[in-house]
Design an enzyme around this catalytic site. Structure first.
Site, PDB file in Angstrom:
ATOM      1  N   GLU A   1       0.787   7.282  -4.553  1.00  0.00           N
ATOM      2  CA  GLU A   1       1.575   6.208  -3.924  1.00  0.00           C
ATOM      3  C   GLU A   1       1.048   4.831  -4.328  1.00  0.00           C
ATOM      4  OE1 GLU A   1       4.141   5.219  -3.025  1.00  0.00           O
ATOM      5  OE2 GLU A   1       4.519   5.135  -0.883  1.00  0.00           O
TER       6      GLU A   1
ATOM      7  N   PHE B   1       1.193 -10.266   0.773  1.00  0.00           N
ATOM      8  CA  PHE B   1       2.250  -9.608   0.020  1.00  0.00           C
ATOM      9  C   PHE B   1       1.858  -9.639  -1.450  1.00  0.00           C
ATOM     10  CE2 PHE B   1       6.281  -8.705  -1.947  1.00  0.00           C
ATOM     11  CZ  PHE B   1       6.742  -7.679  -1.141  1.00  0.00           C
ATOM     12  N   VAL B   2       1.781  -8.470  -2.054  1.00  0.00           N
ATOM     13  CA  VAL B   2       1.303  -8.378  -3.433  1.00  0.00           C
ATOM     14  C   VAL B   2       2.395  -7.869  -4.380  1.00  0.00           C
ATOM     15  CG1 VAL B   2      -1.141  -8.158  -2.858  1.00  0.00           C
ATOM     16  CG2 VAL B   2       0.263  -6.090  -3.000  1.00  0.00           C
TER      17      VAL B   2
ATOM     18  N   ASP C   1       1.354   0.406   3.817  1.00  0.00           N
ATOM     19  CA  ASP C   1       1.456  -0.827   4.589  1.00  0.00           C
ATOM     20  C   ASP C   1       1.515  -0.456   6.074  1.00  0.00           C
ATOM     21  OD1 ASP C   1       1.865  -3.617   4.913  1.00  0.00           O
ATOM     22  OD2 ASP C   1       4.016  -3.369   4.913  1.00  0.00           O
TER      23      ASP C   1
ATOM     24  N   LYS D   1      -3.303  -1.411   3.037  1.00  0.00           N
ATOM     25  CA  LYS D   1      -3.362  -2.596   3.911  1.00  0.00           C
ATOM     26  C   LYS D   1      -3.552  -2.105   5.344  1.00  0.00           C
ATOM     27  CE  LYS D   1       0.431  -5.025   2.117  1.00  0.00           C
ATOM     28  NZ  LYS D   1       1.533  -6.009   2.291  1.00  0.00           N
TER      29      LYS D   1
ATOM     30  N   ARG E   1       7.437  -5.944 -11.300  1.00  0.00           N
ATOM     31  CA  ARG E   1       6.871  -4.588 -11.418  1.00  0.00           C
ATOM     32  C   ARG E   1       6.109  -4.423 -12.729  1.00  0.00           C
ATOM     33  NH1 ARG E   1       9.141  -1.402  -7.368  1.00  0.00           N
ATOM     34  NH2 ARG E   1      11.284  -1.855  -6.798  1.00  0.00           N
TER      35      ARG E   1
ATOM     36  N   ASP F   1       7.023  -4.708  -6.405  1.00  0.00           N
ATOM     37  CA  ASP F   1       8.020  -5.746  -6.676  1.00  0.00           C
ATOM     38  C   ASP F   1       8.187  -6.742  -5.539  1.00  0.00           C
ATOM     39  OD1 ASP F   1       9.307  -3.899  -4.838  1.00  0.00           O
ATOM     40  OD2 ASP F   1      11.170  -4.954  -5.313  1.00  0.00           O
TER      41      ASP F   1
ATOM     42  N   LYS G   1      10.305   3.290  -6.310  1.00  0.00           N
ATOM     43  CA  LYS G   1       9.939   2.986  -7.682  1.00  0.00           C
ATOM     44  C   LYS G   1       8.498   2.526  -7.807  1.00  0.00           C
ATOM     45  CE  LYS G   1      14.498   0.933  -8.456  1.00  0.00           C
ATOM     46  NZ  LYS G   1      15.190  -0.358  -8.679  1.00  0.00           N
ATOM     47  N   GLY G   2       7.927   2.046  -6.694  1.00  0.00           N
ATOM     48  CA  GLY G   2       6.655   1.321  -6.739  1.00  0.00           C
ATOM     49  C   GLY G   2       5.499   2.023  -7.432  1.00  0.00           C
TER      50      GLY G   2
HETATM   51  P1  IMP Z   1       5.175   1.284   4.580  1.00  0.00           P
HETATM   52  O1  IMP Z   1       5.299   0.064   5.431  1.00  0.00           O
HETATM   53  O2  IMP Z   1       3.747   1.813   4.562  1.00  0.00           O
HETATM   54  O3  IMP Z   1       6.175   2.319   4.959  1.00  0.00           O
HETATM   55  O4  IMP Z   1       5.467   0.822   3.090  1.00  0.00           O
HETATM   56  C1  IMP Z   1       6.760   0.929   2.556  1.00  0.00           C
HETATM   57  C2  IMP Z   1       6.869   0.333   1.204  1.00  0.00           C
HETATM   58  O5  IMP Z   1       6.905  -1.081   1.317  1.00  0.00           O
HETATM   59  C3  IMP Z   1       5.754   0.594   0.190  1.00  0.00           C
HETATM   60  O6  IMP Z   1       5.810   1.845  -0.419  1.00  0.00           O
HETATM   61  C4  IMP Z   1       6.054  -0.528  -0.802  1.00  0.00           C
HETATM   62  O7  IMP Z   1       7.059  -0.124  -1.693  1.00  0.00           O
HETATM   63  C5  IMP Z   1       6.537  -1.650   0.092  1.00  0.00           C
HETATM   64  N1  IMP Z   1       5.469  -2.642   0.312  1.00  0.00           N
HETATM   65  C6  IMP Z   1       4.620  -2.764   1.339  1.00  0.00           C
HETATM   66  N2  IMP Z   1       3.775  -3.803   1.165  1.00  0.00           N
HETATM   67  C7  IMP Z   1       4.104  -4.362  -0.017  1.00  0.00           C
HETATM   68  C8  IMP Z   1       3.588  -5.476  -0.777  1.00  0.00           C
HETATM   69  O8  IMP Z   1       2.621  -6.183  -0.411  1.00  0.00           O
HETATM   70  N3  IMP Z   1       4.204  -5.720  -1.972  1.00  0.00           N
HETATM   71  C9  IMP Z   1       5.254  -4.986  -2.438  1.00  0.00           C
HETATM   72  N4  IMP Z   1       5.754  -3.932  -1.772  1.00  0.00           N
HETATM   73  C10 IMP Z   1       5.189  -3.623  -0.572  1.00  0.00           C
HETATM   74 MG    MG Z   2       6.105   2.856  -2.368  1.00  0.00          MG
END
Ligand code: IMP
Ligand code: MG
Length: 182
Positions: free
Chosen positions: A106, A159-160, A110, A138, A172, A166, A50-51
């Site tokens: 996207e 963490f944002v 992270d 990040k 959100r 969310d 959903k992000g």
């Molecule tokens: P990944 O670790 O790059 O696979 O990120 C997976 C998902 O974690 C992202 O698409 C976000 O939905 C969520 N995420 C990562 N960091 C944050 C944050 O700081 N705040 C909120 N959601 C996050």
């Molecule tokens: Mg996402």
């Protein structure tokens, strides 16, 4: 009228990292690049729910060339002993990707696990081209070798919340990006 739920909710919004205005300005520039680079080409903007729903809604309204919109949802399973997470697509695109220049929109990269897998899945469907645009990056948290083609803001290991992102499904709807107070 305030209550403790609302007070607790508000107390977790630590500080604004990126304002609405800063986001708006960058989005305009990115959309202009899309308008120039993809003019005359079949474009499919894909966002991962959903992000990325707010980012997608804003960016697509500055794209003034013909484009289609698609949504996917992905679930990541993490295992601390294994370096690569398994990602399952829980909602998929309906389009035949061989007909499109695909642009993934996207919210945040992270560890990079989710998008690395999603990109591999979409590449296997042979789109004409594939690009990734992320609102936030990040890089200090990366555990896999993956980078976006375009990232609007690089942020430290915080963490944002807000602007689609969310914490426990809340925040959100904030119009800016804020640091979450743990
Ligand atoms: P990944 O670790 O790059 O696979 O990120 C997976 C998902 O974690 C992202 O698409 C976000 O939905 C969520 N995420 C990562 N960091 C944050 C944050 O700081 N705040 C909120 N959601 C996050
Ligand atoms: Mg996402």
């Amino acid at each position: 009228m305030n209550n403790s739920l609302t007070e607790n909710y508000k107390s977790k919004i630590s500080r604004i990292l990126i304002t609405e205005e800063e986001i708006k300005m960058k989005i305009k520039n990115v959309a202009e690049d899309i308008n120039k680079s993809y003019d005359g080409k079949p474009v499919l903007l894909v966002s991962i729910l959903k992000g990325a729903f707010v980012f997608m809604a804003d960016i697509c309204r500055h794209v003034n060339i013909p484009c289609e919109i698609g949504f996917m949802a992905a679930k990541s399973y993490y295992n601390s002993t294994v370096s690569s997470g398994k990602v399952t697509i829980t909602m998929d695109l309906s389009q035949d990707l061989t007909k499109y220049h695909v642009i993934i929109v996207e919210d945040i990269i992270d560890t990079g696990r989710t998008l690395k897998e999603v990109v591999e899945i979409l590449k296997s469907r042979n789109p004409i081209s594939l690009k990734v645009i992320t609102l936030l990056d990040k890089p200090s948290r990366r555990t896999v070798d993956f980078n976006a083609d375009v990232s609007l803001f690089t942020i430290p290991d915080l963490f944002v919340i807000g602007y689609g992102l969310d914490c426990g499904e809340y925040y959100r709807n904030l119009p800016y990006i804020a640091e979450y107070q743990k």
